[in-house]
Write an enzyme that holds these catalytic residues in place. Structure first.
Site, PDB file in Angstrom:
ATOM      1  N   HIS A  47     -12.687  -8.010  30.203  1.00 47.91           N
ATOM      2  CA  HIS A  47     -14.082  -7.597  30.018  1.00 47.91           C
ATOM      3  C   HIS A  47     -14.961  -8.025  31.192  1.00 47.91           C
ATOM      4  CE1 HIS A  47     -18.255  -8.137  28.568  1.00 47.91           C
ATOM      5  NE2 HIS A  47     -18.022  -7.026  27.905  1.00 47.91           N
ATOM      6  N   TYR A  59     -11.843  -5.272  22.901  1.00 47.46           N
ATOM      7  CA  TYR A  59     -11.839  -6.478  23.746  1.00 47.46           C
ATOM      8  C   TYR A  59     -11.444  -7.723  22.956  1.00 47.46           C
ATOM      9  CZ  TYR A  59     -13.872  -4.348  27.929  1.00 47.46           C
ATOM     10  OH  TYR A  59     -14.080  -3.612  29.069  1.00 47.46           O
TER      11      TYR A  59
END
Length: 239
Positions: free
Chosen positions: A41, A28
């Site tokens: 995310h 991420y």
């Protein structure tokens, strides 16, 4: 599509110091640098990516080469990760600095026999956060039904289709073992129950697109935490 990342640690530390949340956070951190996936995310729904364990599975030694594979049916996501990773020679894996040695893109070959690279996770009761356990229930048909239901839901969501088929998702299965994976996040301990399989075989693939999606996305739930990643039997024989 898959991405192979080779890296070296700047210091030595125990293998158990890195868990699925650590690797997910690493992924991420690079997606956030892009314009296309900076808020990925926080988006609801399936994330459509999976990843392997870091291998070889052994404690990290300074300067020792380690590997990580990230897979996804979303070609754009993989290309963004490749681009962002190649921009940097160093990064952090949790609290540990690492040097990125190489990043390479490859396309896995579809075959009729699969093996789990990481455990398949399914909920027995998602509202109670209760995982399916083969040891406790021995309910093989529940496993097959839930596995198919989850796979079809992800596939149809990704392609915006209403695909369905009769029968089981696999024709022959060889059970490996059940595992309990201990994960720590923000000083809280979580235990995830999953199963490993030596063989998941489909004799006739009427929809190869569906099984290729599973090869890249993963089986079961919590794929974006690295669970349910698949390899083909042939890829292991040729390794």
């Amino acid at each position: 599509m898959r991405l192979l990342i080779k890296f070296k640690s700047d210091e030595g530390f125990e293998y158990s110091s890195i868990n699925n949340y650590t690797i997910q956070g690493f992924i991420y951190s690079f997606l956030k640098r892009s314009n296309s996936f900076y808020d990925y995310h926080d988006m609801e729904g399936f994330k459509y990516f999976c990843f392997s364990n870091i291998f070889p599975v052994s404690d990290f030694k300074k300067g020792e080469l380690k590997n990580l594979i990230i897979s996804s049916p979303n070609f754009k996501l993989i290309k963004v990760l490749e681009k962002e990773l190649k921009k940097r020679e160093s990064a952090y894996l949790g609290n540990y600095p690492v040097k990125i040695e190489s990043v390479s893109l490859f396309k896995p070959k579809l075959e009729r026999q699969f093996i789990t690279s990481t455990p398949i996770v399914l909920y027995k009761d998602g509202r109670k956060n209760y995982y399916f356990s083969m040891k406790k229930t021995h309910d093989f048909q529940f496993f097959m039904d839930r596995l198919k239901e989850n796979a079809l839901k992800k596939y149809n969501s990704f392609y915006d289709e209403e695909y369905y088929f009769e029968g089981n998702i696999f024709d022959r299965l060889e059970y490996g073992r059940e595992v309990a994976v201990r994960l720590k996040k923000a000083d809280k301990l979580f235990i995830v129950i999953g199963t490993l399989w030596k063989n998941l075989e489909k004799f006739n693939m009427d929809n190869k697109k569906f099984y290729y999606f599973l090869l890249n996305c993963g089986l079961g739930e919590k794929n974006s935490l690295g669970f349910g990643m698949l390899n083909t039997m042939g890829s292991l024989k040729n390794a």
